[in-house]
Scaffold this motif. Sequence first.
Motif, PDB file in Angstrom:
ATOM      1  N   ASP A  62       0.804  -1.220   0.000  1.00 34.99           N
ATOM      2  CA  ASP A  62       0.000   0.000   0.000  1.00 34.99           C
ATOM      3  C   ASP A  62       0.836   1.269   0.000  1.00 34.99           C
ATOM      4  N   SER A  63       2.138   1.171   0.263  1.00 39.28           N
ATOM      5  CA  SER A  63       2.987   2.360   0.218  1.00 39.28           C
ATOM      6  C   SER A  63       3.371   2.736  -1.210  1.00 39.28           C
ATOM      7  N   ALA A  64       3.156   1.844  -2.159  1.00 40.68           N
ATOM      8  CA  ALA A  64       3.413   2.113  -3.572  1.00 40.68           C
ATOM      9  C   ALA A  64       2.130   2.657  -4.193  1.00 40.68           C
ATOM     10  N   GLN A  65       2.096   3.968  -4.471  1.00 40.30           N
ATOM     11  CA  GLN A  65       0.865   4.630  -4.900  1.00 40.30           C
ATOM     12  C   GLN A  65       1.095   5.474  -6.153  1.00 40.30           C
ATOM     13  N   VAL A  66       0.014   5.612  -6.917  1.00 44.28           N
ATOM     14  CA  VAL A  66       0.046   6.355  -8.177  1.00 44.28           C
ATOM     15  C   VAL A  66      -1.200   7.234  -8.242  1.00 44.28           C
ATOM     16  N   ALA A  67      -1.024   8.524  -8.527  1.00 44.27           N
ATOM     17  CA  ALA A  67      -2.141   9.465  -8.631  1.00 44.27           C
ATOM     18  C   ALA A  67      -2.439   9.745 -10.100  1.00 44.27           C
ATOM     19  N   VAL A  68      -3.682   9.459 -10.512  1.00 42.71           N
ATOM     20  CA  VAL A  68      -4.107   9.579 -11.904  1.00 42.71           C
ATOM     21  C   VAL A  68      -5.304  10.538 -11.978  1.00 42.71           C
ATOM     22  N   VAL A  69      -5.377  11.348 -13.042  1.00 45.09           N
ATOM     23  CA  VAL A  69      -6.474  12.299 -13.205  1.00 45.09           C
ATOM     24  C   VAL A  69      -7.157  12.059 -14.550  1.00 45.09           C
ATOM     25  N   ALA A  70      -8.417  11.640 -14.502  1.00 45.48           N
ATOM     26  CA  ALA A  70      -9.170  11.375 -15.732  1.00 45.48           C
ATOM     27  C   ALA A  70      -9.381  12.645 -16.547  1.00 45.48           C
ATOM     28  N   ALA A  71      -9.625  13.778 -15.862  1.00 46.33           N
ATOM     29  CA  ALA A  71      -9.891  15.036 -16.554  1.00 46.33           C
ATOM     30  C   ALA A  71      -8.685  15.533 -17.336  1.00 46.33           C
ATOM     31  N   LEU A  72      -7.496  15.020 -17.006  1.00 46.20           N
ATOM     32  CA  LEU A  72      -6.279  15.365 -17.736  1.00 46.20           C
ATOM     33  C   LEU A  72      -5.805  14.169 -18.551  1.00 46.20           C
ATOM     34  N   GLN A  73      -6.745  13.592 -19.289  1.00 49.24           N
ATOM     35  CA  GLN A  73      -6.477  12.533 -20.259  1.00 49.24           C
ATOM     36  C   GLN A  73      -5.921  11.249 -19.619  1.00 49.24           C
ATOM     37  N   GLY A  74      -6.417  10.940 -18.410  1.00 47.72           N
ATOM     38  CA  GLY A  74      -5.951   9.731 -17.736  1.00 47.72           C
ATOM     39  C   GLY A  74      -4.477   9.804 -17.402  1.00 47.72           C
ATOM     40  N   ARG A  75      -4.004  11.004 -17.086  1.00 43.22           N
ATOM     41  CA  ARG A  75      -2.586  11.276 -16.879  1.00 43.22           C
ATOM     42  C   ARG A  75      -2.130  10.815 -15.493  1.00 43.22           C
TER      43      ARG A  75
END
Length: 413
Positions: free
Chosen positions: A63-76
């Motif tokens: 759980d310490s390995a995390q990734v932040a993704v934003v759909a509104a910015l093209q799934g970036r």
Amino acid sequence: MSSNKIAYFLRTAVVILALGTVEFSCSTSPQDTMSSRFHTFGTDLAFLKKHQLPLVLSSPDDDSAQVAVVAALQGRVMTSTAGGFTGNSYGWINYKLLESGKFTPHMSAFGGEERFWLGPEGGQFSVYFEKDKDFVFDNWQVPALIDSEPFDLVSSEKAKASFRKKAQLTNYSGTTFDIEILRSVEVMSKLSVETILQLPLKDIKVVAYETMNQVINQGADWKKETGLLSIWILGMFNPTPKTTVIVPFKNTPNAKSLINDSYFGKVPAERLIIKDHVLYFAADGKHRSKIGLPPSIAEPVMGSYDSEKGVLTIVTYDLDPNGDYVNSLWELQKEPYKGDAANSYNDGPVADGTQMGPFYELESSSPARELKKGQILGHRSRTFHFEGLESQLEPIAKRFLGVSLKEVAALEK
């Protein structure tokens, strides 16, 4: 310098200078304009939550390995960490632009450590210039679907999110593309990374994710003579004074002559060291420069090492050594399918002293292919971040990049 390289240098200088004058140009305080190498993942995530709706994915077994993704910015992928909320944040984020809540002319440089773009950028088959317009900055525009329009979130789980976008593009020559974009981001388990490496990672922090990127032709047949599209994946990362990009390449007789190191004028010798099968490129965010490798000599891997923080970053990608890769020079081209497969960019101040970053980039492209209706162009990219002692990271660097980190660290002194 060839006329092509001079043209590219001049147009890119104009682009960067212009970007430096618009709303998201940097002030003297990096803390209020951008992410920095001192930010934690928690700091960047808290900021993103104020201005976007980030989706936080995590490794199935860590759980310490995390990734932040934003759909509104093209799934970036905006940023990631191997150390939870208090861990290092790897992606460069343009704080000022996100805080403004606005899109900017020509390009909205929000940052992010892995974003989806399309090629070619320039030439008679460009999708960044309208038909018959001059190849000058005033006419250059990143297509809205990869700049300002959101992707639809199709599904999300703990470790994976999938996105979709339907769109229509018309290139400089007047060819129209009806396309559907499919993109997924999946955080890999630590066990799967160990399996890939065939090495134990017991005392090493790691976050790794894979993106699968597809463009489906939903219209008329794509033909080389009227223009093709390619998938272009770009990652913007936080530099330190001791960050070096490492790019292995095939040791062929003429390989060194095929490396393009003159995008912004020739890279100074002390900032680019080319060995027989690998190059070392300074990525400290202090000198604007870029390199590129054609598919004939590229390897499907590149990386960077930050000896200050003990972070080894690896990017692997699909590569076709014999494929057609689009040429993005801003001019009508004699060889529109003789472009680069891999690139790295180091940010730096422009003539007036302003700077968009600092950041550095690792970029890969898919080949361009003729497609009939319903056929798919795909490109897979994997990003790995490892944190640990140099001695712990050494076997990983040798396995992926074929280099010793001791040699890399020595170059930084």
